[in-house]
Design a protein around this motif. Structure first.
Motif, PDB file in Angstrom:
ATOM      1  N   ALA A 247       5.815  22.670  -3.499  1.00  0.00           N
ATOM      2  CA  ALA A 247       4.703  23.029  -2.618  1.00  0.00           C
ATOM      3  C   ALA A 247       5.104  23.963  -1.487  1.00  0.00           C
ATOM      4  CB  ALA A 247       4.087  21.765  -2.043  1.00  0.00           C
ATOM      5  N   ASP A 248       6.338  24.457  -1.517  1.00  0.00           N
ATOM      6  CA  ASP A 248       6.811  25.402  -0.504  1.00  0.00           C
ATOM      7  C   ASP A 248       6.595  24.880   0.918  1.00  0.00           C
ATOM      8  OD1 ASP A 248       8.092  27.803   0.164  1.00  0.00           O
ATOM      9  OD2 ASP A 248       6.189  28.861   0.385  1.00  0.00           O
ATOM     10  N   GLY A 249       6.825  23.559   1.079  1.00  0.00           N
ATOM     11  CA  GLY A 249       6.750  22.952   2.403  1.00  0.00           C
ATOM     12  C   GLY A 249       5.363  22.509   2.835  1.00  0.00           C
ATOM     13  N   ASP A 250       4.354  22.682   2.004  1.00  0.00           N
ATOM     14  CA  ASP A 250       2.980  22.303   2.348  1.00  0.00           C
ATOM     15  C   ASP A 250       2.764  20.812   2.078  1.00  0.00           C
ATOM     16  OD1 ASP A 250       0.267  22.021   2.797  1.00  0.00           O
ATOM     17  OD2 ASP A 250      -0.345  23.272   1.100  1.00  0.00           O
ATOM     18  N   THR A 251       2.814  20.004   3.140  1.00  0.00           N
ATOM     19  CA  THR A 251       2.680  18.553   2.981  1.00  0.00           C
ATOM     20  C   THR A 251       1.307  18.149   2.458  1.00  0.00           C
ATOM     21  OG1 THR A 251       2.064  18.325   5.310  1.00  0.00           O
ATOM     22  CG2 THR A 251       4.395  18.010   4.740  1.00  0.00           C
ATOM     23  N   GLU A 252       0.318  18.990   2.634  1.00  0.00           N
ATOM     24  CA  GLU A 252      -1.024  18.681   2.123  1.00  0.00           C
ATOM     25  C   GLU A 252      -1.072  18.701   0.596  1.00  0.00           C
ATOM     26  OE1 GLU A 252      -3.900  17.633   3.742  1.00  0.00           O
ATOM     27  OE2 GLU A 252      -2.392  17.323   5.292  1.00  0.00           O
ATOM     28  N   TRP A 253      -0.076  19.304  -0.045  1.00  0.00           N
ATOM     29  CA  TRP A 253      -0.041  19.390  -1.501  1.00  0.00           C
ATOM     30  C   TRP A 253      -0.134  18.005  -2.140  1.00  0.00           C
ATOM     31  CZ3 TRP A 253       3.677  17.785  -5.166  1.00  0.00           C
ATOM     32  CH2 TRP A 253       3.515  18.314  -6.437  1.00  0.00           C
ATOM     33  N   LEU A 254       0.533  17.034  -1.554  1.00  0.00           N
ATOM     34  CA  LEU A 254       0.506  15.678  -2.103  1.00  0.00           C
ATOM     35  C   LEU A 254      -0.880  15.047  -2.032  1.00  0.00           C
ATOM     36  CD1 LEU A 254       3.850  14.203  -0.729  1.00  0.00           C
ATOM     37  CD2 LEU A 254       3.277  14.637  -3.127  1.00  0.00           C
ATOM     38  N   ARG A 255      -1.692  15.478  -1.082  1.00  0.00           N
ATOM     39  CA  ARG A 255      -3.010  14.873  -0.883  1.00  0.00           C
ATOM     40  C   ARG A 255      -3.917  15.032  -2.103  1.00  0.00           C
ATOM     41  NH1 ARG A 255      -3.759  12.596   4.276  1.00  0.00           N
ATOM     42  NH2 ARG A 255      -5.528  11.862   3.088  1.00  0.00           N
ATOM     43  N   GLN A 256      -3.654  16.038  -2.935  1.00  0.00           N
ATOM     44  CA  GLN A 256      -4.461  16.190  -4.141  1.00  0.00           C
ATOM     45  C   GLN A 256      -4.301  14.993  -5.077  1.00  0.00           C
ATOM     46  OE1 GLN A 256      -3.170  19.275  -6.986  1.00  0.00           O
ATOM     47  NE2 GLN A 256      -1.242  19.352  -5.802  1.00  0.00           N
ATOM     48  N   PHE A 257      -3.242  14.207  -4.870  1.00  0.00           N
ATOM     49  CA  PHE A 257      -2.970  13.060  -5.714  1.00  0.00           C
ATOM     50  C   PHE A 257      -3.355  11.740  -5.054  1.00  0.00           C
ATOM     51  CE2 PHE A 257       0.461  16.228  -6.668  1.00  0.00           C
ATOM     52  CZ  PHE A 257      -0.144  16.732  -7.810  1.00  0.00           C
ATOM     53  N   ASP A 258      -4.061  11.800  -3.922  1.00  0.00           N
ATOM     54  CA  ASP A 258      -4.482  10.577  -3.242  1.00  0.00           C
ATOM     55  C   ASP A 258      -5.273   9.676  -4.180  1.00  0.00           C
ATOM     56  OD1 ASP A 258      -3.278  11.209  -0.858  1.00  0.00           O
ATOM     57  OD2 ASP A 258      -5.137  11.712   0.200  1.00  0.00           O
TER      58      ASP A 258
ATOM     59  N   ALA B 290       0.828  -1.205   0.000  1.00  0.00           N
ATOM     60  CA  ALA B 290       0.000   0.000   0.000  1.00  0.00           C
ATOM     61  C   ALA B 290       0.864   1.258   0.000  1.00  0.00           C
ATOM     62  CB  ALA B 290      -0.934  -0.004   1.209  1.00  0.00           C
ATOM     63  N   VAL B 291       1.921   1.246   0.784  1.00  0.00           N
ATOM     64  CA  VAL B 291       2.821   2.401   0.833  1.00  0.00           C
ATOM     65  C   VAL B 291       3.433   2.645  -0.542  1.00  0.00           C
ATOM     66  CG1 VAL B 291       4.998   3.276   1.786  1.00  0.00           C
ATOM     67  CG2 VAL B 291       3.310   2.198   3.294  1.00  0.00           C
ATOM     68  N   SER B 292       3.927   1.603  -1.172  1.00  0.00           N
ATOM     69  CA  SER B 292       4.540   1.785  -2.490  1.00  0.00           C
ATOM     70  C   SER B 292       3.508   2.226  -3.518  1.00  0.00           C
ATOM     71  CB  SER B 292       5.284   0.525  -2.935  1.00  0.00           C
ATOM     72  OG  SER B 292       4.418  -0.567  -3.053  1.00  0.00           O
ATOM     73  N   ALA B 293       2.279   1.724  -3.420  1.00  0.00           N
ATOM     74  CA  ALA B 293       1.226   2.122  -4.366  1.00  0.00           C
ATOM     75  C   ALA B 293       0.885   3.602  -4.207  1.00  0.00           C
ATOM     76  CB  ALA B 293      -0.007   1.266  -4.179  1.00  0.00           C
ATOM     77  N   VAL B 294       0.766   4.058  -2.968  1.00  0.00           N
ATOM     78  CA  VAL B 294       0.438   5.462  -2.726  1.00  0.00           C
ATOM     79  C   VAL B 294       1.562   6.362  -3.228  1.00  0.00           C
ATOM     80  CG1 VAL B 294       0.106   7.208  -0.921  1.00  0.00           C
ATOM     81  CG2 VAL B 294      -1.148   5.044  -0.816  1.00  0.00           C
ATOM     82  N   LEU B 295       2.796   6.034  -2.880  1.00  0.00           N
ATOM     83  CA  LEU B 295       3.934   6.854  -3.322  1.00  0.00           C
ATOM     84  C   LEU B 295       4.041   6.883  -4.841  1.00  0.00           C
ATOM     85  CD1 LEU B 295       6.576   5.774  -0.676  1.00  0.00           C
ATOM     86  CD2 LEU B 295       5.569   8.057  -0.907  1.00  0.00           C
ATOM     87  N   LEU B 296       3.911   5.722  -5.456  1.00  0.00           N
ATOM     88  CA  LEU B 296       3.994   5.652  -6.913  1.00  0.00           C
ATOM     89  C   LEU B 296       2.897   6.504  -7.548  1.00  0.00           C
ATOM     90  CD1 LEU B 296       5.397   4.372  -9.367  1.00  0.00           C
ATOM     91  CD2 LEU B 296       3.810   2.445  -9.157  1.00  0.00           C
ATOM     92  N   HIS B 297       1.698   6.396  -7.015  1.00  0.00           N
ATOM     93  CA  HIS B 297       0.586   7.183  -7.556  1.00  0.00           C
ATOM     94  C   HIS B 297       0.832   8.679  -7.372  1.00  0.00           C
ATOM     95  CE1 HIS B 297      -3.426   7.927  -9.005  1.00  0.00           C
ATOM     96  NE2 HIS B 297      -3.559   8.788  -8.015  1.00  0.00           N
ATOM     97  N   TRP B 298       1.272   9.086  -6.180  1.00  0.00           N
ATOM     98  CA  TRP B 298       1.559  10.506  -5.948  1.00  0.00           C
ATOM     99  C   TRP B 298       2.551  11.037  -6.961  1.00  0.00           C
ATOM    100  CZ3 TRP B 298       2.636  10.799   0.039  1.00  0.00           C
ATOM    101  CH2 TRP B 298       1.415  10.866   0.733  1.00  0.00           C
ATOM    102  N   LEU B 299       3.640  10.293  -7.171  1.00  0.00           N
ATOM    103  CA  LEU B 299       4.703  10.772  -8.053  1.00  0.00           C
ATOM    104  C   LEU B 299       4.260  10.822  -9.509  1.00  0.00           C
ATOM    105  CD1 LEU B 299       7.742   8.988  -6.405  1.00  0.00           C
ATOM    106  CD2 LEU B 299       7.110  11.410  -6.226  1.00  0.00           C
ATOM    107  N   VAL B 300       3.614   9.771  -9.965  1.00  0.00           N
ATOM    108  CA  VAL B 300       3.177   9.738 -11.363  1.00  0.00           C
ATOM    109  C   VAL B 300       2.094  10.795 -11.602  1.00  0.00           C
ATOM    110  CG1 VAL B 300       2.077   8.309 -13.129  1.00  0.00           C
ATOM    111  CG2 VAL B 300       3.913   7.360 -11.723  1.00  0.00           C
TER     112      VAL B 300
END
Length: 110
Positions: free
Chosen positions: A96-107, A11-21
């Motif tokens: 994202a200038d340090g905004d960790t929530e930025w990645l959440r748009q790619f959930d 699950a971790v690898s799937a989420v990271l892969l999805h975020w990046l792609v």
């Protein structure tokens, strides 16, 4: 015996892969390059390895890389997942200038 609260590596690898792609479609090649440079300069990670993994985010100097290619290059799922985590953090720092929530748009959920 297992810890039910432990993250599932798949699950971790799937989420990271999805975020990046998914992020690749929202950033420029220059931003991908900046993320790699930031990681190399900040953490001293070998830039050639970062560029290879940064194919996932559209780095212009990276070869086309699949998940399986990354696993083979880095010697397993966990080492490649580490590179994906590093790239995710670098995007947060540089795009994202340090905004960790930025990645959440790619959930995956949405």
């Amino acid at each position: 015996m297992g810890d039910d609260s432990a993250a599932d590596p798949v699950a971790v690898s799937a989420v990271l892969l999805h975020w990046l792609v998914a992020a690749r479609g929202h950033i420029t090649q220059e931003q991908a390059r900046d993320a790699v440079t930031w990681l190399s300069d900040t953490l001293g990670v070998v830039e050639d390895d970062l560029v290879y993994a940064a194919s996932l985010i559209g780095h212009p100097d990276a070869p086309g890389v699949t998940f399986n290619d990354g696993v083979e290059r880095f010697g397993g799922v966990i080492p490649f997942v580490l590179y994906m985590m590093l790239l995710s953090g670098a995007l947060v720092a540089t795009v994202a200038d340090g905004d960790t929530e930025w990645l959440r748009q790619f959930d995956l959920s949405g």
